[in-house]
Design an enzyme around this catalytic site. Structure first.
Site, PDB file in Angstrom:
ATOM      1  CG  ASP A  78     -17.738  43.145 -50.078  1.00  0.00           C
ATOM      2  OD1 ASP A  78     -17.439  44.266 -50.516  1.00  0.00           O
ATOM      3  OD2 ASP A  78     -18.024  42.930 -48.888  1.00  0.00           O
ATOM      4  CB  SER A 120     -18.271  46.467 -44.129  1.00  0.00           C
ATOM      5  OG  SER A 120     -19.392  46.922 -44.821  1.00  0.00           O
ATOM      6  CG  HIS A 135     -16.266  47.254 -49.002  1.00  0.00           C
ATOM      7  ND1 HIS A 135     -17.025  46.130 -48.782  1.00  0.00           N
ATOM      8  CD2 HIS A 135     -16.528  48.077 -47.964  1.00  0.00           C
ATOM      9  CE1 HIS A 135     -17.715  46.271 -47.669  1.00  0.00           C
ATOM     10  NE2 HIS A 135     -17.425  47.448 -47.151  1.00  0.00           N
TER      11      HIS A 135
END
Length: 540
Positions: free
Chosen positions: A133, A419, A168
């Site tokens: 990621d 996600s 994220h």
């Protein structure tokens, strides 16, 4: 006369054919009339191409190098890392709705009753989950269960993969394995005893440092001819703040799914393939890939995509890793697959496209329906909650949670996206590997698919949520026939409950009608005779 009859015999079929053609023409041209079936449309578009499935991987194709787990180009920070400016200290006490919907705590209790833990094998080794990621920021809720193993963006302190400027990857990791020490905090990761191995593969906050480039882009970079582009990009101003909004982070969480779409920012399809190989070689049991590349379905596959396909196959078949990936979100360059022909999509998302080797996860909202941003497609495997997410605050040195993100430099919004649906499935895969350690990666994937809450569609699958929303309790406890050597169920023609047709003999009916007719005739004759006799008696 003969020729006239012949002409008459020919005009019937001609008239019928003309009527059929006229009806077809009306069906095409008239508004509000049923159109031509989807299977009959755009046949030419499929000539020599493919859409729903990628071409098979050529035999003998080797996986790419892992690139040493280091940057392939020189990048510099262009947008400040996520920040958090709170007016007061607080925690988010509520349990996320997705955690309650999936009955995560009951699944963890069941895993502990079977093995003594929710993320460890019976020999004490932790289940390892790679998070490919934007990096994972160390957080108290991950304790000492976080290790950085690679960084394709920049070599930074405290270590490779342990900086998350985008905010994220930390949130993804939290859904998988966070374990708050405070019992009053409702949020908890799916596999709270698993270990996270972080690989920072991309960042939209880092851009190419053109003044310090010391090597040309590797083959297959985003600028390579034939390299598809996809996803939505935007540049955010540096130094943005959140104005003290609770549970928010900012700046620079551009979009709910990280897209490999900008040739200027860090990360492309080639480095994603390298990261997959690096994770596989790090002996992980599960890997979560909430990074993807969305582009127009052109009927072709690029060389970077081919390398990514080979990397995923290597991870599953050679290294026995369960690969979980986000199905992707719609955007300006990632159109929703809502065309009439479902198996000829408008957009293709990788790695979900490689459905033979990955679990591709769609997002659902609180109603249980596919979230409007979740990309549809024949590659979707299962679905999980992807809206109103609560997870770890990705800000450096924070011990808090977050439930909002800043998208594109605009107003704060709830954390959402495929996600964050994918790590629910990755965490479940970690629990399944804990309870069923003898299963192969493909068997774990099959178990999760088989025990999902199948939609009411032919074959128990559709292009919106795949085989359905995952069911952790069923995935841990159900008997899967193929694991026991039982052949899969086959459709069988069942006998009808209606009695057999009664073919009647017409003779009794004929006899009955004949008898009745004879009786009527006899009666008429008798009446005639009586009438005649009476009339004769009256005659003088």
């Amino acid at each position: 006369m003969g020729s006239s009859r012949a002409r008459g015999r020919l005009t019937g079929p001609v008239r019928r054919a003309s009527a059929v053609l006229l009806a077809a023409a009306i069906g095409v041209l008239a508004p509000g009339v049923t159109p031509i079936p989807a299977m009959a449309q755009d046949d030419a578009a499929d000539e020599g191409g493919f859409y729903a499935e990628p071409p098979p991987l050529p035999p003998g194709t080797q996986q790419p190098s892992d690139g040493g787990g280091t940057p392939q180009e020189t990048f510099a920070l262009d947008t400040e890392c996520v920040t958090r400016d709170l007016e007061e200290d607080f925690e988010l006490p509520d349990k996320p709705w997705g955690q309650q919907y999936l009955r995560i705590e009951q699944a963890q209790a069941l895993a502990r009753s079977s093995t003594g833990s929710a993320g460890k094998f019976r020999d004490g080794r932790r289940v390892k989950v790679a998070v490919i990621d934007t990096g994972v920021t160390p957080h108290p809720f991950l304790q000492d269960r976080l290790e950085g193993v690679g960084d394709y963006v920049k070599e930074v302190t405290p270590g490779p993969g342990l900086e998350d400027c985008d905010g994220h990857g930390t949130e993804v990791a939290g859904i998988i394995a966070a374990n708050p020490a405070d019992p009053d905090i409702g949020f908890m990761g799916v596999a709270p005893e698993a270990e996270i191995l972080s690989i920072r593969q991309s960042s939209q906050n880092y851009k190419k440092d053109t003044e310090q480039q010391n090597q040309p882009p590797p083959a297959g970079d985003g600028g390579e001819e034939g390299q598809p582009e996809g996803g939505e990009s935007s540049e955010l101003p540096a130094g943005g703040q959140t104005n003290g909004l609770r549970g928010s982070t900012g700046p620079a969480q551009e979009g709910p799914t990280r897209q490999l779409n900008d040739s200027e920012t860090a990360g492309n399809v080639d480095t994603l393939a390298q990261a997959v190989v690096l994770a596989a070689n790090s002996n992980v049991d599960v890997m979560n890939v909430s990074i993807n590349n969305c582009r127009e379905a052109t009927g072709q596959i690029s060389q970077p995509e081919r390398r990514l396909q080979a990397a995923v196959r290597y991870a599953v078949d050679v290294k026995d890793v369960v690969v979980v990936t986000a199905a992707g979100n719609t955007g300006e360059k990632c159109k929703q697959n809502d065309q009439l022909a479902p198996n000829k999509p408008r957009s293709v998302v990788t790695p979900p496209w490689f459905a033979e080797d990955v679990l591709s996860v769609a997002a659902v909202d609180e109603s249980g329906n596919a979230a409007p941003f979740s990309v549809h497609g024949p590659w979707v495997s299962v679905a999980a909650p992807g809206t109103k997410i609560i997870s770890l605050d990705p800000v450096k040195n924070s011990s808090k949670l977050a439930n909002q993100m800043v998208e594109g430099g605009g107003d704060p919004m709830p954390i959402q996206g495929t996600s964050f649906a994918a790590p629910y499935v990755a965490g479940l895969a970690a629990l399944v590997r804990t309870v069923h350690p003898d299963l192969t990666a493909r068997q774990v994937m099959r178990r999760i698919v088989s025990t999902a809450q199948h939609p009411a569609a032919p074959g128990g699958r559709d292009n919106f949520i795949g085989h359905g929303i995952i069911d952790p309790m069923a995935a841990l406890t159900s008997m899967v026939p193929e694991e026991e050597g039982v052949p899969p169920a086959q459709a069988k023609q069942l006998p009808s409950d209606m009695p057999p047709p009664n073919v009647r003999d017409p003779l009794p009916v004929i006899v009955a009608f004949a008898g009745a007719g004879g009786a009527v005739v006899a009666l008429l004759i008798a009446l005639f005779v009586v009438h005649t006799v009476r009339r004769n008696r009256r005659t003088p």
